[in-house]
Motif scaffolding. Structure first.
Motif, mmCIF file in Angstrom:
data_model
loop_
_atom_site.group_PDB
_atom_site.id
_atom_site.type_symbol
_atom_site.label_atom_id
_atom_site.label_comp_id
_atom_site.label_asym_id
_atom_site.label_seq_id
_atom_site.Cartn_x
_atom_site.Cartn_y
_atom_site.Cartn_z
ATOM 1 N N GLU A 104 3.037 -0.675 -4.892
ATOM 2 C CA GLU A 104 2.150 -0.181 -3.982
ATOM 3 C C GLU A 104 2.145 1.954 -4.436
ATOM 4 O O GLU A 104 2.828 1.948 -5.086
ATOM 5 C CB GLU A 104 3.149 0.143 -2.493
ATOM 6 C CG GLU A 104 2.623 -0.923 -1.430
ATOM 7 C CD GLU A 104 3.963 -1.092 0.155
ATOM 8 O OE1 GLU A 104 3.494 -1.788 0.283
ATOM 9 O OE2 GLU A 104 4.275 -0.293 0.251
ATOM 10 N N ARG A 105 0.937 2.754 -4.025
ATOM 11 C CA ARG A 105 1.432 3.839 -4.239
ATOM 12 C C ARG A 105 1.412 4.588 -3.196
ATOM 13 O O ARG A 105 1.080 4.546 -2.336
ATOM 14 C CB ARG A 105 -0.057 3.964 -4.543
ATOM 15 C CG ARG A 105 -0.054 3.616 -6.413
ATOM 16 C CD ARG A 105 -1.817 3.634 -7.018
ATOM 17 N NE ARG A 105 -1.558 5.171 -7.496
ATOM 18 C CZ ARG A 105 -2.555 5.950 -8.459
ATOM 19 N NH1 ARG A 105 -3.915 5.412 -8.630
ATOM 20 N NH2 ARG A 105 -2.155 6.846 -8.795
ATOM 21 N N VAL A 106 2.483 5.787 -3.077
ATOM 22 C CA VAL A 106 3.051 5.745 -1.419
ATOM 23 C C VAL A 106 2.603 7.638 -1.935
ATOM 24 O O VAL A 106 3.431 8.399 -3.417
ATOM 25 C CB VAL A 106 4.452 6.084 -1.296
ATOM 26 C CG1 VAL A 106 4.807 6.179 0.267
ATOM 27 C CG2 VAL A 106 4.369 4.206 -0.737
ATOM 28 N N SER A 133 1.988 11.490 -0.010
ATOM 29 C CA SER A 133 2.200 12.288 0.982
ATOM 30 C C SER A 133 1.199 13.340 1.165
ATOM 31 O O SER A 133 0.202 13.886 0.125
ATOM 32 C CB SER A 133 3.213 13.106 1.405
ATOM 33 O OG SER A 133 3.403 14.513 0.230
#
Length: 80
Positions: free
Chosen positions: A18-20, A22
């Motif tokens: 996963e690439r998280v 904001s």
């Protein structure tokens, strides 16, 4: 409006698949986006045929998605 290509940089490398990242956008905020290549093609066309475009207004966004939909759409892109 923003360039779709800008969305690849604020995301860190994937961890556990996963690439998280904001974004300072509310869930229901929409944002118009366009690809850099589309911008270049539009510019070439308008400068190449000025008589057809002088005095006109162009809608140039390629996509307009709410933040939540944008995130789900971008999750499927394989960035090079």
């Amino acid at each position: 409006m923003s360039f779709i290509e800008n969305w690849r940089y604020p995301l860190p490398q994937a961890t556990n698949g996963e690439r998280v990242g904001s974004a300072a956008l509310d869930e229901d905020t929409s944002l118009q986006m366009i690809a850099l290549t589309d911008t270049g093609q539009i510019a070439a066309c308008t400068f190449g045929h000025p008589d057809e475009f002088i005095g006109t207004k162009l809608e140039t966004a390629g996509d307009e998605l709410m933040r939540g939909k944008k995130i789900r759409a971008l999750a499927h892109i394989r960035w090079l």
